[in-house]
Design a protein around this motif. Structure first.
Motif, short mmCIF file in Angstrom:
data_model
loop_
_atom_site.label_atom_id
_atom_site.label_comp_id
_atom_site.label_asym_id
_atom_site.label_seq_id
_atom_site.Cartn_x
_atom_site.Cartn_y
_atom_site.Cartn_z
N LYS A 101 -1.44 -0.43 3.71
CA LYS A 101 -0.33 0.50 3.98
C LYS A 101 0.86 0.08 3.13
O LYS A 101 1.21 -1.11 3.10
N VAL A 102 1.45 1.04 2.44
CA VAL A 102 2.63 0.75 1.62
C VAL A 102 3.81 0.52 2.56
O VAL A 102 4.20 1.41 3.32
N ILE A 103 4.38 -0.71 2.51
CA ILE A 103 5.47 -1.07 3.41
C ILE A 103 6.80 -1.22 2.67
O ILE A 103 7.84 -1.34 3.31
N LYS A 104 6.74 -1.23 1.33
CA LYS A 104 7.98 -1.38 0.56
C LYS A 104 7.78 -0.74 -0.81
O LYS A 104 6.73 -0.90 -1.43
N VAL A 105 8.82 -0.04 -1.27
CA VAL A 105 8.86 0.48 -2.64
C VAL A 105 10.03 -0.21 -3.31
O VAL A 105 11.19 0.06 -2.98
N ALA A 106 9.75 -1.12 -4.23
CA ALA A 106 10.81 -1.87 -4.91
C ALA A 106 11.47 -1.00 -5.98
O ALA A 106 12.69 -1.05 -6.16
N ASP A 107 10.65 -0.22 -6.68
CA ASP A 107 11.13 0.71 -7.70
C ASP A 107 9.99 1.67 -8.01
O ASP A 107 8.99 1.69 -7.29
N GLY A 108 10.12 2.44 -9.06
CA GLY A 108 9.12 3.46 -9.36
C GLY A 108 7.73 2.94 -9.61
O GLY A 108 6.75 3.62 -9.33
N ASP A 109 7.62 1.71 -10.11
CA ASP A 109 6.29 1.20 -10.46
C ASP A 109 5.90 -0.09 -9.75
O ASP A 109 4.96 -0.77 -10.15
N THR A 133 -2.24 -5.36 4.06
CA THR A 133 -3.68 -5.16 4.25
C THR A 133 -4.02 -5.28 5.74
O THR A 133 -3.19 -5.72 6.55
N GLU A 134 -5.26 -4.93 6.07
CA GLU A 134 -5.74 -5.07 7.45
C GLU A 134 -5.72 -6.52 7.90
O GLU A 134 -5.62 -6.81 9.08
N GLU A 135 -5.80 -7.44 6.94
CA GLU A 135 -5.76 -8.87 7.25
C GLU A 135 -4.33 -9.36 7.41
O GLU A 135 -4.06 -10.56 7.48
N ASN A 136 -3.38 -8.42 7.41
CA ASN A 136 -1.95 -8.71 7.58
C ASN A 136 -1.37 -9.49 6.40
O ASN A 136 -0.43 -10.27 6.55
N GLU A 137 -1.94 -9.29 5.22
CA GLU A 137 -1.46 -9.94 4.00
C GLU A 137 -0.61 -8.95 3.21
O GLU A 137 -1.01 -7.80 3.00
N GLN A 138 0.56 -9.39 2.79
CA GLN A 138 1.41 -8.55 1.95
C GLN A 138 1.07 -8.83 0.49
O GLN A 138 1.05 -9.98 0.07
N ILE A 139 0.80 -7.75 -0.25
CA ILE A 139 0.45 -7.89 -1.66
C ILE A 139 1.34 -6.97 -2.48
O ILE A 139 1.41 -5.76 -2.21
N LYS A 140 2.00 -7.56 -3.47
CA LYS A 140 2.86 -6.78 -4.36
C LYS A 140 2.00 -6.17 -5.46
O LYS A 140 1.23 -6.87 -6.10
N PHE A 182 5.45 9.72 -2.38
CA PHE A 182 4.00 9.76 -2.63
C PHE A 182 3.26 8.84 -1.67
O PHE A 182 2.20 9.21 -1.15
N CYS A 183 3.79 7.63 -1.44
CA CYS A 183 2.95 6.65 -0.76
C CYS A 183 3.58 5.83 0.35
O CYS A 183 2.86 5.15 1.09
#
Length: 159
Positions: free
Chosen positions: A27-35, A41-48, A74-75
């Motif tokens: 699930k998208v939890i943060k949008v830092a900028d356009g790209d 993740t389901e494993e509760n890991e945040q991935i940039k 979008f997301c």
């Protein structure tokens, strides 16, 4: 010590090869900028995630806010699939973000909110989408001389 370095390199290679062989879902939890976005993740890991093959305007450039808003609409808050293409020098996953059959990387190009980052990617479709947006003078392409983000980043910062 030399063997330890070789072991570390080999393990790093194996881990990155394994990571690249799988898609990420989160699930998208943060949008830092356009790209650049962060997923959970389901494993509760945040991935940039840094979008692969494109480059949106930097903060302070024209259309930066519009590119960020586009990516967010979008997301943000949605479950996405990320096709991994590599890891950048900052440790971010380079990826293509999909929601169903919609591809965020392509949508940003199509809407004139990103450059095709040809230095790192040779995808013909990305070049075609950029050219079509230029032809139709969409967003960044309405400007007389838009400055590519990679050139903008090289400019000295004002104090």
């Amino acid at each position: 010590m030399k063997n330890l370095k070789h072991l570390f390199f080999f393990l790093s290679f194996l881990i990155s090869t394994f990571m690249l062989s799988q898609n990420l879902i989160g699930k998208v939890i943060k949008v830092a900028d356009g790209d650049t976005v962060t997923i959970l993740t389901e494993e509760n890991e945040q991935i940039k995630i840094r979008l692969y093959g494109i480059d949106c305007p930097e903060k302070g450039q024209d259309y930066s806010s519009k590119a960020s808003a586009f990516t967010s609409s979008f997301c943000f808050g949605k479950i996405v699939k990320v096709t991994q293409k590599g890891i950048d020098r900052y440790g971010r996953v380079l990826g293509i973000i999909l929601i169903g059959k919609k591809n965020l990387n392509e949508e940003l190009l199509k809407n004139g909110l990103a450059w095709h980052y040809k230095y790192f990617d040779k995808t013909q479709k990305y070049s075609d989408l950029e050219q079509e947006a230029k032809k139709n003078k969409l967003n960044i392409w309405i400007m007389n001389n838009p400055i590519a983000p990679w050139d903008y980043r090289k400019k000295p910062k004002k104090r």
